[in-house]
Scaffold this motif. Sequence first.
Motif, PDB file in Angstrom:
ATOM      1  N   MET A   1       0.835  -1.201   0.000  1.00 44.54           N
ATOM      2  CA  MET A   1       0.000   0.000   0.000  1.00 44.54           C
ATOM      3  C   MET A   1       0.873   1.256   0.000  1.00 44.54           C
ATOM      4  SD  MET A   1      -3.052   1.204  -0.149  1.00 44.54           S
ATOM      5  CE  MET A   1      -4.199  -0.032   0.384  1.00 44.54           C
ATOM      6  N   ALA A   2       1.932   1.239   0.780  1.00 47.84           N
ATOM      7  CA  ALA A   2       2.840   2.385   0.830  1.00 47.84           C
ATOM      8  C   ALA A   2       3.497   2.609  -0.527  1.00 47.84           C
ATOM      9  CB  ALA A   2       3.898   2.175   1.907  1.00 47.84           C
ATOM     10  N   ALA A   3       3.941   1.530  -1.154  1.00 44.41           N
ATOM     11  CA  ALA A   3       4.574   1.643  -2.473  1.00 44.41           C
ATOM     12  C   ALA A   3       3.585   2.179  -3.497  1.00 44.41           C
ATOM     13  CB  ALA A   3       5.111   0.281  -2.911  1.00 44.41           C
ATOM     14  N   SER A   4       2.372   1.689  -3.444  1.00 47.42           N
ATOM     15  CA  SER A   4       1.336   2.163  -4.362  1.00 47.42           C
ATOM     16  C   SER A   4       1.060   3.645  -4.159  1.00 47.42           C
ATOM     17  CB  SER A   4       0.056   1.351  -4.148  1.00 47.42           C
ATOM     18  OG  SER A   4      -0.981   1.827  -4.955  1.00 47.42           O
ATOM     19  N   TRP A   5       0.971   4.066  -2.911  1.00 49.52           N
ATOM     20  CA  TRP A   5       0.732   5.478  -2.581  1.00 49.52           C
ATOM     21  C   TRP A   5       1.837   6.361  -3.148  1.00 49.52           C
ATOM     22  CZ3 TRP A   5       1.492   7.775   2.955  1.00 49.52           C
ATOM     23  CH2 TRP A   5       1.028   9.092   2.995  1.00 49.52           C
ATOM     24  N   LEU A   6       3.085   5.896  -3.042  1.00 44.66           N
ATOM     25  CA  LEU A   6       4.219   6.680  -3.534  1.00 44.66           C
ATOM     26  C   LEU A   6       4.455   6.514  -5.028  1.00 44.66           C
ATOM     27  CD1 LEU A   6       6.769   6.103  -0.632  1.00 44.66           C
ATOM     28  CD2 LEU A   6       5.246   8.054  -0.991  1.00 44.66           C
ATOM     29  N   GLY A   7       3.785   5.532  -5.637  1.00 49.76           N
ATOM     30  CA  GLY A   7       3.950   5.308  -7.073  1.00 49.76           C
ATOM     31  C   GLY A   7       5.297   4.696  -7.428  1.00 49.76           C
TER      32      GLY A   7
END
Length: 84
Positions: free
Chosen positions: A46-52
């Motif tokens: 989720m964190a990686a997705s948020w940061l792209g």
Amino acid sequence: MQNTIEITCPQEILLGLRLDADQFADLIKEEAAVALFREGRLSSGMAASWLGVPRAHFLLKAMRAGANLLENNEDDFLRETSLL
């Protein structure tokens, strides 16, 4: 759905960090993602997705910031190796 959050920041902070408002926003977003992951409140995916960014990239960033990636128990090992 995305939300925008507005924060107030004194100009002195931006000048001291030598960042413009967009760069500062990116820094705060990254720091928040790593902190929430470290606290166990946000998954690495989720964190990686948020940061792209790719999950591996985020995990390296989190590890450099002192996050424990595994608790060295069998459940963590099985979960992480199942993704390979």
